[in-house]
Write a protein that holds these residues in place. Structure first.
Motif, short mmCIF file in Angstrom:
data_model
loop_
_atom_site.label_atom_id
_atom_site.label_comp_id
_atom_site.label_asym_id
_atom_site.label_seq_id
_atom_site.Cartn_x
_atom_site.Cartn_y
_atom_site.Cartn_z
N SER A 53 -9.91 11.25 -4.68
CA SER A 53 -10.15 9.98 -4.72
C SER A 53 -8.63 9.27 -4.96
CB SER A 53 -11.18 9.29 -5.45
OG SER A 53 -12.38 9.74 -5.55
N LEU A 54 -8.22 8.25 -4.19
CA LEU A 54 -6.92 7.86 -4.21
C LEU A 54 -7.11 5.94 -5.17
CD1 LEU A 54 -3.91 7.24 -4.06
CD2 LEU A 54 -4.31 6.48 -1.70
N VAL A 55 -7.04 5.96 -6.19
CA VAL A 55 -7.24 4.77 -6.93
C VAL A 55 -6.00 3.96 -6.86
CG1 VAL A 55 -8.13 3.65 -8.87
CG2 VAL A 55 -9.17 5.92 -8.20
N MET A 56 -5.92 2.89 -6.50
CA MET A 56 -4.70 2.06 -6.23
C MET A 56 -5.08 0.76 -7.10
SD MET A 56 -2.95 3.15 -2.91
CE MET A 56 -1.57 2.46 -3.26
N THR A 57 -4.09 0.20 -7.60
CA THR A 57 -4.03 -1.44 -8.10
C THR A 57 -3.70 -2.22 -7.11
OG1 THR A 57 -1.78 -1.37 -8.96
CG2 THR A 57 -3.28 -0.82 -10.40
N VAL A 58 -4.14 -3.39 -6.84
CA VAL A 58 -3.81 -4.39 -6.12
C VAL A 58 -2.33 -4.62 -5.74
CG1 VAL A 58 -4.00 -6.84 -5.01
CG2 VAL A 58 -6.00 -5.69 -6.08
N ASP A 59 -1.75 -4.53 -6.81
CA ASP A 59 -0.03 -4.94 -6.86
C ASP A 59 0.19 -3.75 -6.02
OD1 ASP A 59 -0.43 -7.28 -8.34
OD2 ASP A 59 0.03 -6.45 -10.19
N ALA A 60 -0.21 -2.38 -6.37
CA ALA A 60 0.58 -1.47 -5.79
C ALA A 60 0.29 -1.20 -4.35
CB ALA A 60 -0.07 0.12 -6.33
N VAL A 61 -0.77 -1.78 -3.77
CA VAL A 61 -1.11 -1.73 -2.51
C VAL A 61 -0.44 -2.87 -1.69
CG1 VAL A 61 -2.64 -2.58 -0.45
CG2 VAL A 61 -3.51 -1.20 -2.77
N LYS A 62 -0.04 -4.02 -2.39
CA LYS A 62 1.03 -4.87 -1.94
C LYS A 62 2.20 -4.60 -1.74
CE LYS A 62 -2.37 -8.83 -2.95
NZ LYS A 62 -2.63 -10.02 -3.58
N ALA A 63 2.63 -4.00 -2.90
CA ALA A 63 4.07 -3.45 -2.99
C ALA A 63 4.52 -2.63 -1.74
CB ALA A 63 4.38 -2.84 -4.13
N ILE A 64 3.23 -1.72 -1.51
CA ILE A 64 3.68 -0.66 -0.29
C ILE A 64 3.86 -1.39 0.97
CG2 ILE A 64 2.61 1.35 0.72
CD1 ILE A 64 1.63 2.32 -1.67
N GLU A 65 2.91 -2.26 1.15
CA GLU A 65 3.00 -3.15 2.60
C GLU A 65 4.21 -3.75 2.44
OE1 GLU A 65 -1.70 -3.62 3.03
OE2 GLU A 65 -0.69 -5.33 2.19
N GLU A 66 5.00 -4.48 1.35
CA GLU A 66 6.21 -5.29 1.33
C GLU A 66 7.23 -4.16 1.80
OE1 GLU A 66 6.41 -7.14 -2.29
OE2 GLU A 66 4.63 -8.70 -1.93
N VAL A 67 7.24 -3.05 0.97
CA VAL A 67 8.30 -1.89 1.23
C VAL A 67 8.51 -1.70 2.78
CG1 VAL A 67 9.25 0.15 0.63
CG2 VAL A 67 8.17 -1.31 -1.09
N TYR A 68 7.32 -1.26 3.35
CA TYR A 68 7.18 -0.62 4.55
C TYR A 68 7.04 -1.78 5.62
CZ TYR A 68 7.23 3.77 2.32
OH TYR A 68 7.60 4.70 1.62
N ALA A 69 6.81 -3.03 5.30
CA ALA A 69 6.63 -4.23 6.31
C ALA A 69 7.54 -4.10 7.25
CB ALA A 69 6.46 -5.48 5.68
#
Length: 206
Positions: free
Chosen positions: A190-206
């Motif tokens: 299982s990969l458990v991520m916080t909402v902030d972590a998901v959004k941060a990844i999307e911002e970094v690689y956007a």
């Protein structure tokens, strides 16, 4: 666009979150993923192993017995590999095992690993982890609520209470968002991520 439920630590849905298809919905490239895993494991090797060859062990300067007439097989040195205390044939020596991947390959491998978790229904998004004190039993209960076994926990920033609460739990690892890697994502069920972590990844690689 993939949509996942955002859960609280009680395992109850609090909202929906749309995932960026350019990161969490790509075509999985198994070749690049394999290369990323091999590179990660190779780069973790110390390469400090060492043993002595027959030219490096001490002693053995004198021929142990004369060439003929003894009934023994001929021997030139007691430091030959077949002797106790002799050198090692093709002895391992310190070496650099590291491999390299270019930036684009790393991204493709990461996106493929994240997409595989989404496709398998193994991505669990949590609104936040609020642990007032480090307490393993409390965090075990959180994992049960989330139905996360053998889990990689990813937060946007290092959470000391979370790290201390999870470190004694078998098959659970915590990572800050910038430290995640393909090997760990695939290793844990299982990969458990916080909402902030998901959004941060999307911002970094956007």
């Amino acid at each position: 666009m993939a949509t996942v439920s955002v859960l609280n630590t009680d395992g109850k849905e609090v909202e929906k979150l749309d995932l960026n298809d350019n990161i969490f919905g790509v075509e999985i490239n198994e070749t690049i993923v394999h290369k990323a895993v091999v590179t990660y494991l190779a780069n973790n090797r110390q390469g400090t192993q060492s043993a002595l060859t027959r030219s490096e062990v001490s002693g053995g300067g004198k021929k142990p017995w004369r060439q003929k007439g003894t009934g023994h097989a001929r021997q030139g040195s007691t430091r030959s590999p077949q002797w106790t205390g002799g050198g090692v044939v093709f002895a391992p020596k310190p070496r650099d095992y590291s491999k390299k991947m270019n930036k684009r390959e790393k991204q493709i491998a990461l996106f493929s690993a994240l997409t595989s978790k989404v496709n398998d229904g193994k991505l669990i998004v949590v609104d936040k982890f609020e642990l007032e004190t480090p307490k393993t039993s409390a965090f075990v209960k959180v994992l049960e609520n989330l139905k996360a076994n053998k889990a990689l926990i990813v937060t946007n920033e290092k959470n000391d209470n979370l790290v201390l609460s999870a470190r004694n739990i078998a098959d659970v690892k915590t990572e800050a968002r910038e430290a995640i890697n393909v090997y760990d994502i695939l290793k844990y069920d299982s990969l458990v991520m916080t909402v902030d972590a998901v959004k941060a990844i999307e911002e970094v690689y956007a």
